[in-house]
Design a protein around this motif. Structure first.
Motif, short mmCIF file in Angstrom:
data_model
loop_
_atom_site.label_atom_id
_atom_site.label_comp_id
_atom_site.label_asym_id
_atom_site.label_seq_id
_atom_site.Cartn_x
_atom_site.Cartn_y
_atom_site.Cartn_z
N LEU A 1 -3.88 5.97 3.32
CA LEU A 1 -5.06 5.77 4.16
C LEU A 1 -5.32 4.29 4.42
N ALA A 2 -5.18 3.48 3.36
CA ALA A 2 -5.39 2.03 3.51
C ALA A 2 -4.33 1.43 4.43
N ARG A 3 -3.11 1.86 4.26
CA ARG A 3 -2.01 1.35 5.10
C ARG A 3 -2.24 1.73 6.55
N GLU A 4 -2.63 2.97 6.79
CA GLU A 4 -2.88 3.43 8.16
C GLU A 4 -4.03 2.65 8.80
N PHE A 5 -5.07 2.40 8.01
CA PHE A 5 -6.22 1.65 8.51
C PHE A 5 -5.81 0.24 8.95
N ILE A 6 -4.98 -0.42 8.15
CA ILE A 6 -4.53 -1.77 8.47
C ILE A 6 -3.67 -1.76 9.73
N PHE A 7 -2.75 -0.81 9.84
CA PHE A 7 -1.91 -0.72 11.03
C PHE A 7 -2.78 -0.49 12.28
N ASP A 8 -3.78 0.39 12.13
CA ASP A 8 -4.69 0.66 13.26
C ASP A 8 -5.41 -0.60 13.70
N GLU A 9 -5.83 -1.42 12.72
CA GLU A 9 -6.53 -2.67 13.03
C GLU A 9 -5.63 -3.64 13.79
N VAL A 10 -4.36 -3.69 13.40
CA VAL A 10 -3.41 -4.58 14.07
C VAL A 10 -3.27 -4.19 15.54
N PHE A 11 -3.10 -2.88 15.81
CA PHE A 11 -2.93 -2.42 17.19
C PHE A 11 -4.24 -2.49 17.97
N PHE B 1 0.82 -1.22 0.00
CA PHE B 1 0.00 0.00 0.00
C PHE B 1 0.86 1.26 0.00
N GLN B 2 1.98 1.20 -0.72
CA GLN B 2 2.87 2.35 -0.77
C GLN B 2 2.19 3.60 -1.32
N LYS B 3 1.24 3.40 -2.24
CA LYS B 3 0.56 4.54 -2.87
C LYS B 3 -0.79 4.84 -2.24
N ASP B 4 -1.09 4.17 -1.16
CA ASP B 4 -2.38 4.38 -0.49
C ASP B 4 -2.16 4.48 1.02
#
Length: 312
Positions: free
Chosen positions: A166-176, A161-164
């Motif tokens: 928001l998607a990357r942040e959402f996934i990281f948030d879900e992990v934590f 998700f290098q170009k996205d």
């Protein structure tokens, strides 16, 4: 469910497949999948496995139907049987359907299964299902203290998700978020993932990531790690807010440091009724826990007094 199975049995005993052919209607893959799910849901797992042996199944649909069997068996706790069918599919030169692979990953959560999970993940070619499967394997790693693998998978997700952002942040948030939801949060894994985001991925953690991790520290009653996370807000240029102050107030209360807790309490605006309610609940909770800890000592003192009275 018994009624469904009865109807299906009657249809089969009455040469159901032949009747369908005579009327120009063919038994589709969906019919076989429905039959598998019906048997599995009622606990008749051998019957579910026998469905894939039917002569009426078109060869082109066989792998998809076998994959449905794997998914159904896994979702009903028959992991060893699901793995046997998965091996059969691989030995025949085919691959498990993406949806079935994710289902197997989801339910294959016992310790010592990391290699199989990584193998399933590697075979997932569909990008959507790969992300879903990867997140589930990361959660497995967190529960089973597989930090190195969790970090490696987090890197792959980030690259995806290098170009996205928001998607990357959402996934990281879900992990934590999942770390915070654990009954006994694995804080070492959480701190390790936080460091990986900063040092390996060269990214700043989001406010939500830090909020979830701080909550986990409070839940795990680890003041030292809570203080470490607290500093990360400033490093990431994220201003402290009511929630972060509340969490640190709880962390200090839980540790028994009333003086430090009071300093945080002074920084919390008390205009909101919900905030006042949380503060009251904190005081009651930690006052009770303090009282419970001191009660055994009081009992011991009473016993000593009784002994002294006897001596006199």
């Amino acid at each position: 469910m018994d009624g469904v199975l009865k109807v299906l049995a009657e249809m089969k005993s009455a040469d159901y497949y032949e009747q369908l052919k005579d009327t120009g209607v063919h038994a589709t893959k969906h019919v076989f999948m429905a039959l598998i799910n019906a048997y599995a849901a009622s606990g008749q797992f051998n019957k579910a496995k026998e469905v894939v042996l039917e002569k009426g199944i078109p060869v082109k649909n066989l792998n998809e139907i076998k994959s449905a069997l794997v998914s159904s068996l896994a979702s009903h706790g028959q992991i060893s049987h699901a793995l046997d069918i998965y091996k059969e599919i691989k030995q025949s030169g085919c691959s498990l359907e993406p949806k079935a692979a994710v289902s197997l990953i989801e339910h294959l959560q016992s310790k010592g299964k990391l290699n199989i999970l990584l193998q399933l993940l590697e075979e997932l070619n569909d990008p959507y299902y790969w992300v879903d499967g990867c997140c589930r394997v990361i959660l497995y790693c967190m529960r089973n203290k597989e930090l190195r693998t969790a970090v490696d998978l987090l890197k792959k997700l980030s690259d995806n998700f290098q170009k996205d952002d928001l998607a990357r942040e959402f996934i990281f948030d879900e992990v934590f978020s999942n770390i915070a939801d654990m009954e006994n949060p694995n804080l070492q894994i959480g701190i390790g993932l936080l460091q990986a985001i900063k040092e390996d991925l060269k990214l700043h953690p989001s406010r939500k990531c830090l909020d979830f991790l701080l909550s986990a520290c409070v839940k795990g009653n680890d003041l030292q790690k809570a203080q470490l996370v607290w500093k990360e807000y400033e490093i990431a240029s994220l201003p402290y807010n009511i929630l972060s102050y509340l969490r640190m107030y709880q962390a200090y209360l839980a540790s028994g440091d009333r003086e430090a807790a009071s300093s945080f309490l002074n920084k919390i605006p008390k205009d909101d009724i919900h905030v006042r309610s949380v503060l009251h609940a904190c005081r009651v909770t930690y006052a009770n826990s303090k009282q419970e800890k001191s009660e055994p000592k009081k009992k011991k003192n009473k016993k000593k007094k009784k002994k002294k009275n006897k001596e006199t």
